[in-house]
Scaffold this active site. Structure first.
Site, mmCIF file in Angstrom:
data_model
loop_
_atom_site.group_PDB
_atom_site.id
_atom_site.type_symbol
_atom_site.label_atom_id
_atom_site.label_comp_id
_atom_site.label_asym_id
_atom_site.label_seq_id
_atom_site.Cartn_x
_atom_site.Cartn_y
_atom_site.Cartn_z
ATOM 1 C CE LYS A 9 -3.829 -2.233 2.305
ATOM 2 N NZ LYS A 9 -4.693 -2.179 3.877
ATOM 3 C CG PHE A 57 -13.047 0.658 7.823
ATOM 4 C CD1 PHE A 57 -12.463 0.056 6.575
ATOM 5 C CD2 PHE A 57 -13.813 -0.016 8.691
ATOM 6 C CE1 PHE A 57 -12.503 -1.135 6.556
ATOM 7 C CE2 PHE A 57 -14.090 -1.468 8.374
ATOM 8 C CZ PHE A 57 -13.461 -1.955 7.203
ATOM 9 N NE ARG A 85 -5.866 -12.393 5.361
ATOM 10 C CZ ARG A 85 -6.440 -11.201 5.507
ATOM 11 N NH1 ARG A 85 -6.324 -10.608 4.353
ATOM 12 N NH2 ARG A 85 -7.142 -11.268 6.208
ATOM 13 C CB THR A 91 -6.791 -6.097 10.444
ATOM 14 O OG1 THR A 91 -7.433 -7.037 9.580
ATOM 15 C CG2 THR A 91 -7.036 -4.663 9.732
ATOM 16 N NE ARG A 102 -1.904 -5.554 7.672
ATOM 17 C CZ ARG A 102 -2.887 -6.308 7.126
ATOM 18 N NH1 ARG A 102 -3.522 -7.134 8.137
ATOM 19 N NH2 ARG A 102 -3.543 -5.886 5.980
ATOM 20 C CG HIS A 115 -4.990 -6.535 0.109
ATOM 21 N ND1 HIS A 115 -6.366 -6.616 0.718
ATOM 22 C CD2 HIS A 115 -5.100 -7.162 -1.096
ATOM 23 C CE1 HIS A 115 -7.064 -7.418 0.039
ATOM 24 N NE2 HIS A 115 -6.406 -7.977 -0.975
#
Ligand code: UDP
Ligand code: MG
Length: 156
Positions: A9, A57, A85, A91, A102, A115
């Protein structure tokens, strides 16, 4: 063998983290079969995140995704969807486990760098949204027989 779509992203590019993130997938043993840099058009972002339409969101998410270029990647590997994943982490950057992408590089609950498709059906849909057939390259990775044990016939 499964293919899955990864989006690095806008914050991944702006924060100069592309190399580190892509290296994790290479080092894991995945084969990169498609990769490009682009600015996602608003209509494409809305389509990509259509399952979140109506949530509070959604509009900020569309603005985030279209705010600056992204890198789109297709990787191939056994159970690629689930493994990617797992490597991404939860998330919310604030909740993601250390050791995940992350968890190691994001604190925000929106700007979370990456993503990854969450199921075989979304992987297929997302790959065809971002890539033409010609842009996905079929080639033999030379280390395949060391990444997997194929000596008994199956890919283990
Ligand atoms: N997102 C957000 N607020 C939320 C949940 C999600 O801004 O409360 C953003 C975040 O960037 C996330 C994306 O929306 O990656 C898509 O959400 P999803 O639940 O599909 O998470 P993911 O599959 O990316 O882990
Ligand atoms: Mg999702």
């Amino acid at each position: 063998m499964e293919k899955t779509l990864i989006l690095l992203k806008p914050d991944a590019i702006q924060r100069r983290l592309l190399g580190k993130i892509i290296a994790r997938f290479e080092e894991k043993g995945f084969q990169i079969v498609g990769m490009k840099m682009m600015l996602i058009p608003e209509s494409m972002a809305r389509k990509h995140y259509a399952s979140h339409e109506g949530k509070d969101f959604f509009e900020p998410l569309v603005r985030y995704t279209t705010s600056s270029p992204v890198v789109v990647i297709v990787v191939k590997g056994k159970n690629a969807i689930e493994i990617v994943r797992k490597m991404m982490g939860a998330t919310f950057g604030s909740k993601a486990e250390a050791g995940t992408i992350r968890g190691d590089y994001a604190v925000s609950n929106r700007f979370n760098l990456i993503h990854g498709s969450d199921s075989p059906s979304s992987a297929e849909k997302e790959i065809t949204t971002f890539f033409t057939k010609e842009e996905l390259l079929d080639y033999q990775p030379i280390d395949f027989s060391w990444v997997y044990d194929i000596s008994e016939g199956d890919v283990v």
